[in-house]
Design a protein around this motif. Structure first.
Motif, PDB file in Angstrom:
ATOM      1  N   LYS A 179      38.737  40.054  38.786  1.00  0.00           N
ATOM      2  CA  LYS A 179      38.200  41.286  39.360  1.00  0.00           C
ATOM      3  C   LYS A 179      39.165  41.799  40.421  1.00  0.00           C
ATOM      4  O   LYS A 179      39.495  41.091  41.373  1.00  0.00           O
ATOM      5  N   THR A 180      39.628  43.036  40.222  1.00  0.00           N
ATOM      6  CA  THR A 180      40.512  43.685  41.187  1.00  0.00           C
ATOM      7  C   THR A 180      39.833  44.966  41.647  1.00  0.00           C
ATOM      8  O   THR A 180      39.781  45.950  40.910  1.00  0.00           O
ATOM      9  N   GLY A 181      39.270  44.945  42.835  1.00  0.00           N
ATOM     10  CA  GLY A 181      38.479  46.087  43.287  1.00  0.00           C
ATOM     11  C   GLY A 181      37.273  46.259  42.382  1.00  0.00           C
ATOM     12  O   GLY A 181      36.496  45.334  42.186  1.00  0.00           O
ATOM     13  N   ASP A 182      37.144  47.448  41.789  1.00  0.00           N
ATOM     14  CA  ASP A 182      36.036  47.720  40.871  1.00  0.00           C
ATOM     15  C   ASP A 182      36.409  47.446  39.415  1.00  0.00           C
ATOM     16  O   ASP A 182      35.569  47.594  38.526  1.00  0.00           O
ATOM     17  N   LYS A 183      37.652  47.063  39.172  1.00  0.00           N
ATOM     18  CA  LYS A 183      38.114  46.829  37.803  1.00  0.00           C
ATOM     19  C   LYS A 183      37.939  45.361  37.423  1.00  0.00           C
ATOM     20  O   LYS A 183      38.310  44.462  38.175  1.00  0.00           O
ATOM     21  N   ASN A 197      44.099  40.107  46.983  1.00  0.00           N
ATOM     22  CA  ASN A 197      42.716  40.601  46.958  1.00  0.00           C
ATOM     23  C   ASN A 197      42.032  40.457  45.593  1.00  0.00           C
ATOM     24  O   ASN A 197      40.916  40.942  45.414  1.00  0.00           O
ATOM     25  N   ASP A 198      42.700  39.814  44.624  1.00  0.00           N
ATOM     26  CA  ASP A 198      42.026  39.507  43.360  1.00  0.00           C
ATOM     27  C   ASP A 198      40.894  38.514  43.592  1.00  0.00           C
ATOM     28  O   ASP A 198      40.992  37.627  44.456  1.00  0.00           O
TER      29      ASP A 198
END
Length: 217
Positions: A179-183, A197-198
């Protein structure tokens, strides 16, 4: 979409029935307390006031027509017991009953419940795992041993690929998504390189996950 009967409108029953309805299922709710049913009637068109330990009440509900029946009666275990017996008698296809102790679960299973749920115990386990480490962002129990966890990557993983770190072998965890941010990247390729930040979604044992999260500061 399934047809579902939820008996007992305590906190669990109300929340469960609401979630089932929101998912598009046909939901009937039943409780013996008139004021509770009246308060829920605006959301649940199919609602009934009745004591489900009464044979005539259950017979009138045609319980065999439902795909699933949940027995979520609050603290009155005797009522849960009698209700489960009568549901079995009248041909309910699948009965899922709430229990708070192992002995209750054993009795309910013996008299005909197909599945037993332990909402308080399951919630306690989930909270214990989630808050044992400050870096577990989400947790879903799969069994007594395994769960699905969302955790951040270690700082020294950034720039390295999944295969080079070999998370499965070194940490006994299976990565099912990144998950990377909202993706969300489901089933990431072995050559996927971690970014700052992953978060990774992993399947594993709580003790193995905590070995990683304890390293994050």
């Amino acid at each position: 979409m399934k047809s579902i009967l939820v008996i007992g409108m305590g906190r669990l029953g109300r929340n469960l029935a609401s979630a089932l309805l929101d998912l598009g299922n046909e939901v009937m709710i039943v409780d013996e307390r008139e004021e509770i049913i009246e308060s829920l009637a605006p959301k649940f068109p199919d609602c009934h006031i009745g004591d489900t330990t009464n044979e005539n009440v259950l017979k009138s509900l045609d319980v065999k027509s439902f795909d699933v029946v949940f027995v979520t009666i609050g603290t009155n275990f005797e009522s849960s017991l009698v209700t489960t017996i009568l549901l079995k008698k009248f041909g309910a296809k699948k009965i899922i009953a709430k229990a708070s102790q192992d002995i209750q679960a054993n009795i309910l299973s013996t008299i005909g419940a197909d599945e037993i749920i332990f909402p308080e115990r399951d919630m306690a386990q989930s909270l214990a795992v989630k808050y044992s480490a400050s870096n577990v962002f989400d947790y879903l129990e799969l069994s007594d041993e395994y769960g699905i966890f969302e955790i951040p990557v270690l700082s020294y993983w950034v720039g390295s690929s999944i295969i080079s770190i070999d998370v499965r072998k070194k940490y006994k965890l299976n990565i099912i998504a990144v998950k990377t941010g909202d993706k969300m990247t489901v089933s990431p390729a072995a050559d996927y390189s971690f970014r700052e930040n992953d978060h990774i979604i992993v399947v594993g044992k709580p003790k193995d996950v905590l070995k990683i999260t304890d390293r994050i500061r």
